[in-house]
Design a protein around this motif. Structure first.
Motif, PDB file in Angstrom:
ATOM      1  N   TRP A   1       0.629  -1.248   0.123  1.00 42.93           N
ATOM      2  CA  TRP A   1      -0.030   0.031  -0.038  1.00 42.93           C
ATOM      3  C   TRP A   1       0.865   1.014   0.190  1.00 42.93           C
ATOM      4  CZ3 TRP A   1      -4.801  -0.699   4.100  1.00 42.93           C
ATOM      5  CH2 TRP A   1      -5.428  -1.927   3.364  1.00 42.93           C
TER       6      TRP A   1
ATOM      7  N   ARG B   1       1.303   5.472  -1.560  1.00 43.62           N
ATOM      8  CA  ARG B   1       0.455   6.927  -1.363  1.00 43.62           C
ATOM      9  C   ARG B   1      -0.936   6.892  -1.764  1.00 43.62           C
ATOM     10  NH1 ARG B   1       5.304  10.967  -3.390  1.00 43.62           N
ATOM     11  NH2 ARG B   1       6.812  10.437  -1.594  1.00 43.62           N
TER      12      ARG B   1
ATOM     13  N   ALA C   1      -2.924   5.620   0.915  1.00 39.57           N
ATOM     14  CA  ALA C   1      -2.835   6.657   1.785  1.00 39.57           C
ATOM     15  C   ALA C   1      -3.832   7.995   1.423  1.00 39.57           C
ATOM     16  CB  ALA C   1      -1.386   7.492   2.042  1.00 39.57           C
TER      17      ALA C   1
ATOM     18  N   ILE D   1      -6.826   9.517   3.366  1.00 40.79           N
ATOM     19  CA  ILE D   1      -6.935  11.069   3.647  1.00 40.79           C
ATOM     20  C   ILE D   1      -8.115  11.709   2.827  1.00 40.79           C
ATOM     21  CG2 ILE D   1      -5.910  13.173   3.117  1.00 40.79           C
ATOM     22  CD1 ILE D   1      -3.000  11.316   3.054  1.00 40.79           C
TER      23      ILE D   1
ATOM     24  N   TRP E   1      -0.615  -0.537  12.895  1.00 48.60           N
ATOM     25  CA  TRP E   1      -2.055  -0.534  12.000  1.00 48.60           C
ATOM     26  C   TRP E   1      -2.901  -1.313  13.131  1.00 48.60           C
ATOM     27  CZ3 TRP E   1      -1.549  -1.580   5.994  1.00 48.60           C
ATOM     28  CH2 TRP E   1      -0.535  -0.448   5.888  1.00 48.60           C
TER      29      TRP E   1
ATOM     30  N   LYS F   1      -1.887  10.654   8.498  1.00 51.10           N
ATOM     31  CA  LYS F   1      -2.446   9.391   7.815  1.00 51.10           C
ATOM     32  C   LYS F   1      -1.331   8.908   6.740  1.00 51.10           C
ATOM     33  CE  LYS F   1      -6.886  10.666   7.774  1.00 51.10           C
ATOM     34  NZ  LYS F   1      -8.331  10.648   7.334  1.00 51.10           N
ATOM     35  N   GLY F   2      -0.707  10.096   6.146  1.00 54.67           N
ATOM     36  CA  GLY F   2       0.115   9.588   5.217  1.00 54.67           C
ATOM     37  C   GLY F   2       1.469   8.975   5.902  1.00 54.67           C
TER      38      GLY F   2
ATOM     39  N   VAL G   1       0.307   5.190   6.997  1.00 55.42           N
ATOM     40  CA  VAL G   1       0.203   4.110   5.966  1.00 55.42           C
ATOM     41  C   VAL G   1       1.378   3.936   5.329  1.00 55.42           C
ATOM     42  CG1 VAL G   1      -1.156   3.715   3.761  1.00 55.42           C
ATOM     43  CG2 VAL G   1      -2.296   4.888   5.487  1.00 55.42           C
ATOM     44  N   THR G   2       2.299   4.841   4.981  1.00 53.36           N
ATOM     45  CA  THR G   2       3.387   4.546   4.164  1.00 53.36           C
ATOM     46  C   THR G   2       4.667   4.384   4.837  1.00 53.36           C
ATOM     47  OG1 THR G   2       3.834   6.991   3.722  1.00 53.36           O
ATOM     48  CG2 THR G   2       2.255   5.987   2.160  1.00 53.36           C
TER      49      THR G   2
END
Lengths: 298, 215
Positions: A19, A21, A24, A28, A144, A263-264, A267-268
């Motif tokens: 997963w 951007r 993400a 977002i 997560w 969140k960026g 997630v990344t």
């Protein structure tokens, strides 16, 4: 503990690459859109100021987020298969909520009807909750699967939505913006608390060092740019009515920025798997001690 | 009821990666994709240090998190416990990959071969376009297993009905069999030796057991 040169694979935690951007962006845009729908509905129901364009924007954001996911999947033309597993898959549930949510948002934007706004808010809240559960259910990623990810994603969505809603009411009289401003202050404060508890819990549970470092790197920007800045600029809208509009816009943008940042990164950049850890194995590592190893864990 | 499990004896494994190579040969997995691999770990502190070779792959968990999250029902569990992927259903969302605590799943979007752009003989024979853009992983060589059972063979005893990684192991460190059968080799081994499973605290019930000495 270390891996040797001919190791057959990764041992310590490594950053997931599945997963990126685009995923993400779904969290977002989807979070911001659903938060915008919830806050705009609350504002409409409380103060009677229903802004149709805010609901249209929420629909566009949510649809954009899903479009980003579509770009990420390996077999995009099989996208209808995403609806096959509502029994246990939160991704299916998110996808299943999207059509009625978009319809409700479109209906609210077109009719300016309060009942439609209320329905939009309920569906948006459910959509936001499914996004939080999607991350929670990903048990391969310690950052997560931590249960406190749920209040964090929920409060972040609300704070982003409050920020976006402020943009739509930036030029409205103070009286029309008052309720929304209070909600925005509460959402931003809630997010800061959720962020702090989430980070502290990850530390105490021995999350991968890489994940903690990624989160630590944005701790100050989250506090200053995403929490204190919107707070101060929102208060300034009341202290300096002449500059209320630019201050409200700045507060809104900084509240949204916080969501993008949090969140960026989660997630990344904080998405390390746990690697391979051996339990304590008396005898395996010589006579004295066990062979317990937790490579790359804090 | 049959429940297939794999057992790896850590005191026998020499880390030669023959199982890795055999799996790649059998399944023609592209470069970077290893459904079976052996981790090379050092444990302890100087001077009490030891190397451990840890075969890993899909654990075919009792409670597979990959199956719960899969939105398309492509990931399923058979009655004998083997977790499979239906390549025709999978949308390649990668949710199962991030949900696997054992880093056992892969997704390859473009055809890649070991020696550049052209496949070698084995890769050409076994190339499967359906495996592009979807999740893939170890399936305990389920096709060999089913074909062998249909012939009346016994998985774990007869090589023709056993996973190739087990067949290829030069040190007899890998075993395969029915954990519910008290006559099976895996049942006997697990009842006689210390054993553990990886990340048991997650409650997934992995079915790859590791042996390390007698109780």
């Amino acid at each position: 503990m270390r891996r040797s040169g001919n190791s057959g694979g990764r041992i310590g935690p490594s950053l997931q690459k599945s997963w990126d951007r685009r995923a993400a962006a779904n969290f977002i845009a989807g979070g911001c859109g659903s938060g915008l729908a919830i806050l705009s509905s609350a504002n409409a129901l409380w103060s009677g100021n229903l802004e149709p364009s805010a609901f249209a924007a929420a629909a566009v954001l949510i649809a954009l987020g899903l479009l980003f996911v579509w770009f990420e999947i390996g077999r995009p033309w099989r996208f209808l298969h995403v609806f096959f597993h509502p029994q246990t898959s939160w991704m299916t549930r998110e996808a299943a909520l999207a059509p009625p949510l978009l319809v409700a948002l479109a209906a609210t934007a077109l009719s300016a009807n309060r009942a439609a706004a209320a329905a939009s808010a309920l569906l948006a809240l459910a959509f936001l909750a499914t996004q939080a559960r999607i991350l929670r259910a990903a048990r391969g990623i310690p950052a997560w699967r931590e249960p406190l990810i749920q209040p964090l994603i929920l409060s972040t969505g609300l704070a982003e939505g409050a920020g976006a809603a402020l943009l739509f009411f930036a030029f409205a009289p103070v009286s029309e913006r008052l309720f929304l401003s209070v909600l925005a202050l509460a959402a931003v404060a809630l997010r800061q608390f959720a962020w702090r508890f989430y980070c502290r819990r990850l530390e105490s549970r021995g999350a991968p060092k890489g994940a903690l470092a990624a989160l630590q790197a944005i701790d100050k920007p989250v506090l200053w740019a995403a929490t204190l800045a919107p707070f101060l600029f929102l208060l300034a809208t009341f202290a300096f009515p002449l500059f209320a509009a630019p201050f409200a816009v700045t507060a809104g943008v900084s509240a949204i920025f916080g969501g993008v940042l949090i969140k960026g990164v989660i997630v990344t950049r904080a998405a390390f798997n746990q690697g391979f850890a051996l339990p304590d194995l008396p005898g395996l590592a010589g006579t004295g001690g066990g062979a317990s190893t937790r490579p790359g864990r804090s | 009821m049959t429940r297939w499990v794999m057992v790896a004896d850590l005191e026998r494994c020499v880390g030669c990666q023959t199982c890795t190579a055999a799996c790649k040969e059998e399944n023609a997995t592209p470069p970077g994709v290893q459904w079976r691999r052996v981790l090379d770990m050092e444990t302890g502190e100087y001077p009490d240090v030891r190397r451990i070779f840890l075969p890993v792959g899909c654990m075919h968990c009792d409670e597979p998190p990959c199956m719960d999250v899969c939105p398309s029902t492509a990931t399923r569990q058979r009655a004998d416990g083997i977790v499979t992927i239906d390549y025709d259903l999978c949308i390649g969302c990668g949710y199962c990959i991030v949900s696997c605590p054992y880093d056992a799943r892969f997704r390859t979007d473009r055809a890649r071969f070991a020696y550049g752009g052209r496949p070698n003989e084995a890769e050409r024979k076994r190339f499967d376009e359906r495996r592009l853009g979807v999740a893939t992983k170890c399936n305990f060589c389920v096709e060999r297993l089913d074909a062998g059972i249909a012939k009346g063979l016994s998985p774990g005893l007869d090589p023709e009905a056993s996973p190739v990684c087990v067949n290829s192991c030069i040190a007899s460190a890998l075993y395969f069999g029915d954990i519910d059968d008290p006559q099976s080799g895996v049942w006997v081994l697990l009842s006689q030796k210390n054993h553990f499973r990886l990340h048991e605290e997650l409650g997934t019930g992995p079915r790859l057991y590791y042996l390390w000495g007698s109780p």
